[in-house]
Design an enzyme around this catalytic site. Structure first.
Site, mmCIF file in Angstrom:
data_model
loop_
_atom_site.group_PDB
_atom_site.id
_atom_site.type_symbol
_atom_site.label_atom_id
_atom_site.label_comp_id
_atom_site.label_asym_id
_atom_site.label_seq_id
_atom_site.Cartn_x
_atom_site.Cartn_y
_atom_site.Cartn_z
ATOM 1 N N ASN A 205 5.505 -31.458 2.940
ATOM 2 C CA ASN A 205 4.644 -31.942 3.683
ATOM 3 C C ASN A 205 5.282 -31.741 5.349
ATOM 4 O O ASN A 205 6.022 -32.633 5.652
ATOM 5 C CB ASN A 205 4.632 -33.575 3.477
ATOM 6 C CG ASN A 205 3.723 -34.112 4.458
ATOM 7 O OD1 ASN A 205 3.084 -33.547 5.175
ATOM 8 N ND2 ASN A 205 3.767 -35.632 4.390
ATOM 9 N N TRP A 206 4.468 -30.741 5.981
ATOM 10 C CA TRP A 206 5.001 -30.443 7.367
ATOM 11 C C TRP A 206 4.394 -31.417 8.140
ATOM 12 O O TRP A 206 4.745 -31.185 9.600
ATOM 13 C CB TRP A 206 4.486 -28.997 7.736
ATOM 14 C CG TRP A 206 5.411 -27.976 6.908
ATOM 15 C CD1 TRP A 206 6.510 -28.277 6.277
ATOM 16 C CD2 TRP A 206 5.009 -26.602 6.694
ATOM 17 N NE1 TRP A 206 6.875 -27.097 5.721
ATOM 18 C CE2 TRP A 206 5.892 -26.153 5.892
ATOM 19 C CE3 TRP A 206 3.922 -25.895 7.233
ATOM 20 C CZ2 TRP A 206 6.038 -24.754 5.446
ATOM 21 C CZ3 TRP A 206 4.005 -24.385 6.747
ATOM 22 C CH2 TRP A 206 4.882 -23.944 5.998
ATOM 23 N N LYS A 207 3.570 -32.433 7.984
ATOM 24 C CA LYS A 207 3.113 -33.375 8.834
ATOM 25 C C LYS A 207 2.690 -32.560 10.117
ATOM 26 O O LYS A 207 1.822 -31.676 9.889
ATOM 27 C CB LYS A 207 4.111 -34.380 9.357
ATOM 28 C CG LYS A 207 4.832 -34.868 7.919
ATOM 29 C CD LYS A 207 5.563 -36.118 8.320
ATOM 30 C CE LYS A 207 6.211 -36.780 6.970
ATOM 31 N NZ LYS A 207 6.880 -37.935 7.161
ATOM 32 N N HIS B 111 -0.910 -40.875 2.217
ATOM 33 C CA HIS B 111 0.364 -40.979 2.826
ATOM 34 C C HIS B 111 0.761 -42.342 3.658
ATOM 35 O O HIS B 111 -0.334 -42.767 4.271
ATOM 36 C CB HIS B 111 0.643 -39.658 3.693
ATOM 37 C CG HIS B 111 2.297 -39.731 3.925
ATOM 38 N ND1 HIS B 111 2.690 -40.276 5.256
ATOM 39 C CD2 HIS B 111 3.134 -39.009 3.478
ATOM 40 C CE1 HIS B 111 3.850 -40.179 5.071
ATOM 41 N NE2 HIS B 111 4.317 -39.083 4.139
ATOM 42 N N GLU C 263 1.833 -42.567 6.228
ATOM 43 C CA GLU C 263 1.392 -42.741 7.781
ATOM 44 C C GLU C 263 0.067 -42.818 7.842
ATOM 45 O O GLU C 263 -0.327 -43.213 8.745
ATOM 46 C CB GLU C 263 1.947 -41.471 8.304
ATOM 47 C CG GLU C 263 3.448 -41.374 8.425
ATOM 48 C CD GLU C 263 4.442 -40.051 8.404
ATOM 49 O OE1 GLU C 263 3.515 -38.968 8.224
ATOM 50 O OE2 GLU C 263 5.518 -39.963 8.157
ATOM 51 N N GLU D 102 7.029 -43.174 -2.244
ATOM 52 C CA GLU D 102 7.805 -42.961 -0.817
ATOM 53 C C GLU D 102 7.990 -44.301 -0.534
ATOM 54 O O GLU D 102 7.096 -44.923 0.266
ATOM 55 C CB GLU D 102 6.933 -42.037 -0.037
ATOM 56 C CG GLU D 102 6.519 -40.795 -0.360
ATOM 57 C CD GLU D 102 6.527 -39.748 0.800
ATOM 58 O OE1 GLU D 102 7.305 -38.721 0.709
ATOM 59 O OE2 GLU D 102 5.231 -39.813 1.514
ATOM 60 N N GLY E 252 11.919 -40.467 6.801
ATOM 61 C CA GLY E 252 12.284 -40.003 8.286
ATOM 62 C C GLY E 252 13.496 -40.840 8.864
ATOM 63 O O GLY E 252 13.899 -40.703 9.898
ATOM 64 N N SER F 283 13.546 -38.984 3.013
ATOM 65 C CA SER F 283 14.938 -38.204 3.440
ATOM 66 C C SER F 283 15.440 -37.400 2.228
ATOM 67 O O SER F 283 16.650 -37.356 1.823
ATOM 68 C CB SER F 283 15.824 -39.537 3.785
ATOM 69 O OG SER F 283 15.341 -39.999 5.030
ATOM 70 N N GLY G 144 9.513 -34.269 3.824
ATOM 71 C CA GLY G 144 9.129 -34.164 5.265
ATOM 72 C C GLY G 144 10.159 -33.152 5.999
ATOM 73 O O GLY G 144 10.335 -31.991 5.962
ATOM 74 N N GLY G 145 11.222 -33.865 6.840
ATOM 75 C CA GLY G 145 11.903 -33.131 7.656
ATOM 76 C C GLY G 145 12.724 -31.965 7.064
ATOM 77 O O GLY G 145 12.606 -30.727 7.703
HETATM 78 P P1 13P Z 1 10.938 -37.153 5.379
HETATM 79 O O1 13P Z 1 11.529 -36.294 4.101
HETATM 80 O O2 13P Z 1 11.098 -36.585 6.594
HETATM 81 O O3 13P Z 1 11.807 -38.439 5.013
HETATM 82 O O4 13P Z 1 9.632 -37.412 4.893
HETATM 83 C C1 13P Z 1 9.086 -37.888 3.733
HETATM 84 C C2 13P Z 1 7.587 -37.718 3.715
HETATM 85 O O5 13P Z 1 7.169 -38.656 4.443
HETATM 86 C C3 13P Z 1 7.029 -36.703 3.019
HETATM 87 O O6 13P Z 1 5.810 -36.899 2.761
#
Ligand code: 13P
Length: 259
Positions: free
Chosen positions: A10-12, A97, A99, A169, A175, A215, A236-237
């Site tokens: 997920n590149w956000k 998600h 967010e 999640e 993050g 994470s 994500g990251g």
């Molecule tokens: P991180 O891997 O950066 O913690 O993000 C997780 C996430 O929200 C994937 O959708």
């Protein structure tokens, strides 16, 4: 371990078309046919077309959106429909998600409408659930997960659910570098599968893949995937660099093959 892992990036709000193409050019050569793992990339909407072109010829990597509207067309300024996503080559859509829930006010009913649309048109929804730190500390994990699943998946077809993906999640792990322990992840995943069993029956619930997100890194993937109810990761990251995302894919595939 019966369910093949599914690892999604997920590149956000990262990577325009040029950066997405550069990632894919570096990532594809790392893959080989021996990997036992479904791989999904979710770039921002504007990078989907370039990503689809860059992926052309690879059947090892699927494309996902990070969101989707529940209507097919109409006066919905700034929104994207399932038909548009399919036209551009997406096979998956991440829905709900945390967010989207926290920053953009999405609720379970809205996520349910989006999931229904995915099933109608044949997109695979990746439906996100998870508790905040406050909810965890308040002993409300099960209450929150049950509500998100019961309302978010209300009225969905069991046959189509079997092909769908749930992403657990925990919001406090996103993050933050604070990954859930494998035991914490397993406990939440087992509970989610219990609710899925109540909703759709054992046969379906046993087929649904539940990803862990929060994470995830190459170094903690195996211990998470080794849990019986953890069937993949939503990253994500650590998905922003090809080598790091590949490290997660490889660790998941190795853990699956060893198990
Ligand atoms: P991180 O891997 O950066 O913690 O993000 C997780 C996430 O929200 C994937 O959708």
């Amino acid at each position: 371990m019966t369910r093949k892992p599914i690892i999604a990036a997920n590149w956000k709000m990262h990577k325009g078309p040029a950066d997405s193409t550069a990632f894919i050019s570096a990532f594809l050569p790392l893959l080989d046919a021996s990997l036992s793992c479904d791989i999904v990339l979710a770039p921002p909407f504007v990078s989907l077309a370039a990503s689809a072109s860059a992926l052309a010829g690879s059947d090892q990597v699927g494309l996902s959106s990070q969101n989707m509207h529940f209507e097919e067309k109409g006066a919905f300024t700034g929104e994207i429909s399932s038909g548009m996503l399919q036209e551009i080559g997406a096979r998956y859509a991440i829905l709900g998600h945390s967010e989207r829930r926290a920053i953009f006010g999405e609720d379970d009913a809205l996520i349910n409408a989006k999931a229904k649309r995915c099933h109608e048109v044949g997109l695979v929804p990746i439906i996100c659930i998870g508790e905040t730190l406050e909810e965890r500390d308040g002993g409300k994990i099960e209450e929150v997960l049950r509500r998100q699943l019961e309302k978010g998946l209300a009225g969905l077809d069991a046959g189509k659910m079997a092909e769908s993906v749930i992403a657990y999640e925990p919001v406090w792990a996103i993050g933050t570098g604070r990954t859930a322990t494998p035991e914490q992840a397993q406990e939440a995943h087992a509970f989610a599968r219990k609710v899925l069993t109540e909703l759709f029956g054992t046969e379906t619930a046993e087929k649904i893949r539940i990803q862990y997100g929060g994470s995830v890194k190459p170094g903690n993937t195996a211990e998470l995937i080794n849990q019986p109810d953890v069937d993949g990761a939503l990253v994500g990251g650590a998905s922003l660099e090809p080598e790091s995302f590949y490290g997660i894919v490889k660790a998941a595939s190795d853990a699956y093959q060893a198990g």
